[in-house]
Design an enzyme around this catalytic site. Structure first.
Site, PDB file in Angstrom:
ATOM      1  CG  ASP A 197      27.684 -14.837  43.298  1.00 24.53           C
ATOM      2  OD1 ASP A 197      26.758 -15.128  44.081  1.00 24.53           O
ATOM      3  OD2 ASP A 197      28.045 -13.669  43.095  1.00 24.53           O
TER       4      ASP A 197
ATOM      5  CG  HIS B  95      33.176  -9.738  40.749  1.00 25.77           C
ATOM      6  ND1 HIS B  95      32.396  -8.933  41.547  1.00 25.77           N
ATOM      7  CD2 HIS B  95      32.336 -10.698  40.276  1.00 25.77           C
ATOM      8  CE1 HIS B  95      31.157  -9.375  41.557  1.00 25.77           C
ATOM      9  NE2 HIS B  95      31.092 -10.446  40.787  1.00 25.77           N
TER      10      HIS B  95
ATOM     11  CD  GLN C 122      31.791 -13.912  42.464  1.00 26.61           C
ATOM     12  OE1 GLN C 122      31.623 -14.020  43.675  1.00 26.61           O
ATOM     13  NE2 GLN C 122      30.815 -13.539  41.651  1.00 26.61           N
TER      14      GLN C 122
ATOM     15  NE  ARG D 138      20.659  -6.992  38.261  1.00 29.51           N
ATOM     16  CZ  ARG D 138      21.657  -7.528  38.976  1.00 29.51           C
ATOM     17  NH1 ARG D 138      22.778  -7.901  38.373  1.00 29.51           N
ATOM     18  NH2 ARG D 138      21.539  -7.681  40.273  1.00 29.51           N
TER      19      ARG D 138
ATOM     20  CG  ASP E  11      26.256  -7.847  39.439  1.00 28.10           C
ATOM     21  OD1 ASP E  11      25.183  -8.003  40.043  1.00 28.10           O
ATOM     22  OD2 ASP E  11      27.347  -8.328  39.832  1.00 28.10           O
TER      23      ASP E  11
ATOM     24  CD  GLU F 266      23.205  -5.348  42.090  1.00 26.09           C
ATOM     25  OE1 GLU F 266      22.770  -5.852  43.137  1.00 26.09           O
ATOM     26  OE2 GLU F 266      24.416  -5.195  41.874  1.00 26.09           O
TER      27      GLU F 266
ATOM     28  CG  HIS G 148      18.744 -12.545  41.351  1.00 28.22           C
ATOM     29  ND1 HIS G 148      18.606 -11.193  41.114  1.00 28.22           N
ATOM     30  CD2 HIS G 148      20.044 -12.733  41.697  1.00 28.22           C
ATOM     31  CE1 HIS G 148      19.764 -10.598  41.301  1.00 28.22           C
ATOM     32  NE2 HIS G 148      20.656 -11.497  41.657  1.00 28.22           N
ATOM     33  CG  ASP G 149      20.608 -10.771  45.700  1.00 27.09           C
ATOM     34  OD1 ASP G 149      21.026 -11.735  46.355  1.00 27.09           O
ATOM     35  OD2 ASP G 149      21.354  -9.881  45.252  1.00 27.09           O
TER      36      ASP G 149
ATOM     37  NE  ARG H  28      22.034 -15.574  47.173  1.00 25.05           N
ATOM     38  CZ  ARG H  28      23.062 -14.927  46.629  1.00 25.05           C
ATOM     39  NH1 ARG H  28      22.993 -13.623  46.435  1.00 25.05           N
ATOM     40  NH2 ARG H  28      24.173 -15.565  46.298  1.00 25.05           N
TER      41      ARG H  28
END
Length: 644
Positions: free
Chosen positions: A138, A181, A249, A279, A281, A323, A392-393, A517
């Site tokens: 991921d 996770h 995950q 950050r 996540d 995030e 990045h997403d 992506r």
């Protein structure tokens, strides 16, 4: 336990004996006195009677981190306490990059720090670099070890050396902290599969489908294409494990206070290595509650506040960035409301701003943009937004149906239009993006693509059309002018300063092939860096030079301190966005033409905010607002302040 009496289980005098230096003892005890009540209040709200047993364990972690914190970082702590608005300064310029794609290794990144310094960067976010699981991971968000760096990037000592170099140049190091996770290869998950009851309680494990089926009735699917459902059967664990994002995950059980203790230790360990901003996540997903979508639950904000209080005690130079890609009404809670006001995260992504940038660019209409911004509650004055054109997403079209309805649009129809437009399917579209995670049940189609390709440069260059190339360059600079002039920390995505296009070779890498992506995560083009310096007249040279001018203008403009909000004001032209900032030094008005047309903008609409005379800090020009309209060239941006 009375919140006014932090850590009463351990008397202050016994704490003093943990210090060799009286000054250190006073420093720690003063911070404990200041942030202890917040910590205890939030812990009690989440863990109730378990709080009394948890506190001594946390105190041990905090003391160890404080004692082992390097001297230069302790000095930074004191400096940040004296300037708590350090993240809000107009000089804050963010840059986001994958370490390997930027410069190969952490030592390679360190060698390229002068490039970032010269660009004006003061905040460097290196995408996931802690050791992930091997193979598909991921994009690095399946962490197998929070205390080790990916082997191909270097070592933790390399990370510390990089952080020290950055710090010496006034650049803060930012890392991802995956809270929701861990990879199934993480030590905790390995022990859980082996049957250790303490570690099985770190996760959500169910012996049959009764629990998962009950939750699934109200849970969305995050990655329906390649990770349908939210639970995975694990033979070794003999149970269904909660896996929101991918089968590998494993979601953590934050109802177990041991999980919080582990993350306090991890955060402070990394902070002592030189990480200044975390950050957080997937923070919205931490707390699981039956009958809900298991996002944005109240416990999430208490947990974040508790983590922040721990960091303030042992390493107050550290800041948190949430995030949380959620609706505006939910997002404000990640910065703090009510009793949490300004005490949760120091910074949050302004996802709605990014979505509305692309929406207005496609529609050439800013009325939905205005409405979406009006829906935001005022943020705490001590917090800041992270604004971005791209990241990045993928881009998910987070368009509120209510906002759309207020400007006469159908939310579903507009979202459908945006997916068609940015995938290049809509007639006349300039964009070249890819559809990501099409969900036939909901009609959701997210979009992948680099900023330059989505803004039209890829199509224009392929067509050999100079006018379309010029318009694409102007679009890119307009988008960046908005995020740089909004107030907060603008986050430049690696390569956008060079107008890098989609990388269609991403599928040649097996672990990247299933995830498009990677099309907008191209390697840094250092040859192009040299080329734009030699020939600033190329499209990428124009983007680079224009972006540098915007950064320089921003750094000298006190009106962009993030304690001041940008708010939309009525515009007489649907193509032109007006954002007003009421700073003690005077009004600043951002003026942005979101169309390829030259707009004759009425002078009165600017005069009523600024008076007769104004300065434009983008071009360095002066205006006098008389009867003649102000001519706004295609995609022009103005940062106007009242003239002396």
């Amino acid at each position: 336990m009375a919140p006014s009496d932090p850590f009463r289980l351990l008397a202050p005098e016994s704490l003093r004996r943990a210090f060799d230096d009286d000054r250190d003892a006073e420093t720690f005890l003063l911070r404990l006195e200041r942030y202890g009540p917040e910590l205890i209040e939030s812990l009690a709200a989440v863990y109730g009677d378990q709080t009394a047993a948890l506190l001594p364990e946390l105190l041990e972690v905090l003391l160890h981190a404080f004692h082992t914190r390097p001297a230069d970082l302790k000095r930074l702590d004191e400096a940040r306490l004296l300037r708590p608005d350090w993240l809000q300064q107009p000089g804050m310029i963010g840059y986001v990059a994958y370490a390997d794609r930027f410069a190969g290794t952490l030592r390679g990144v360190q060698a390229r720090v002068p490039y970032l310094e010269e660009l004006g960067v003061t905040y460097l976010h290196l995408m996931p670099l802690l050791r992930p699981r091997p193979g598909e991971n991921d994009g690095g968000y399946a962490v197998a070890d929070y205390r080790a760096v990916r082997g191909d990037l270097g070592s933790m000592d390399d990370l510390s050396a990089l952080a020290a170099d950055l710090r010496g140049r006034g650049i803060s190091l930012v890392l991802d902290l995956v809270l929701n996770h861990v990879a199934q290869e993480h030590e905790w998950a390995v022990k859980a599969r082996a049957g250790d009851p303490a570690y099985r309680d770190y996760f959500h494990l169910f012996p049959d489908r009764a629990g998962p089926d009950a939750y699934e009735r109200t849970l969305p699917e995050i990655f329906p294409d390649f990770a349908p459902g939210n639970f995975t059967w694990n033979e070794d664990a003999q149970g269904w494990v909660w896996t929101t994002f991918n089968t590998y995950q494993w979601d953590l059980n934050w109802a177990n206070p041991a999980v919080l203790r582990e993350f306090v230790d991890i955060i402070l360990h990394l902070a002592n290595r030189g990480v200044e901003v975390f950050r957080l996540d997937a923070i919205a997903f931490l707390w699981k509650r039956p009958g809900t979508d298991c996002q944005n639950q109240p416990e999430v904000h208490h947990l974040t506040r508790a983590l922040r209080a721990c960091a303030r005690i042992a390493a107050p130079a550290v800041a948190f960035k949430a995030e949380a890609i959620v609706a505006p009404g939910q997002l404000i809670h990640y910065l703090g409301t009510g009793g949490h006001h300004g005490r949760v995260s120091d910074m949050a992504y302004h996802n709605s701003l990014m979505v509305q940038l692309w929406s207005s660019l496609a529609s050439r209409d800013v009325r939905l943009f205005e409405e979406a911004l009006r829906a935001f509650a005022p943020k705490p004055l001590s917090t800041t937004w992270g604004m971005y054109v791209r990241c990045h997403d993928d881009i998910g079209w987070a368009i509120s149906d209510d906002d759309a309805a207020r400007v006469g649009l159908s939310g579903p129809a507009h979202r459908h239009f945006l997916s068609d437009f940015y995938s290049g399917e809509y007639p006349g579209s300039f964009a070249r993006g890819l559809v990501f995670q099409h969900n036939p049940q909901t009609g959701d189609r997210r979009i992948s693509g680099s900023a330059a390709s989505l803004a039209g440069l890829e199509a224009a260059l392929a067509a050999g059309d100079p006018r379309q190339v010029d318009l694409a360059v102007r679009r890119l600079l307009l988008l960046h002018a908005v995020i740089l002039g909004f107030g907060g920390v603008p986050l430049l995505y690696m390569g956008d300063e060079l107008a890098l296009l989609n990388d269609h070779t991403f599928a040649d890498t097996p672990e990247h092939a299933p995830d498009n992506r990677w099309v907008h995560r191209p390697p840094m083009d250092w040859a192009r860096v040299q080329a734009v310096a030699a020939d600033p007249g190329t499209p990428e040279g124009r983007v680079n030079a224009g972006l540098r001018r915007l950064i320089a203008a921003r750094q000298g403009l006190a009106h962009l301190h993030a304690s001041v909000e940008s708010r939309p004001v009525g515009s007489p032209d649907p193509c032109v966005l007006l954002l007003r900032r009421d700073h003690p030094l005077g009004v600043m008005l951002g003026v942005y033409n979101f169309s390829e047309h030259t707009v004759q903008f009425p002078a009165w609409a600017l005069r009523e905010h600024l008076g007769e005379h104004a300065l434009d800090h983008v071009a360095g020009s002066a205006f006098t607002f008389g009867h003649a309209p102000v001519v706004l060239d295609p995609y022009r941006a103005l940062w106007l302040t009242q003239a002396p």
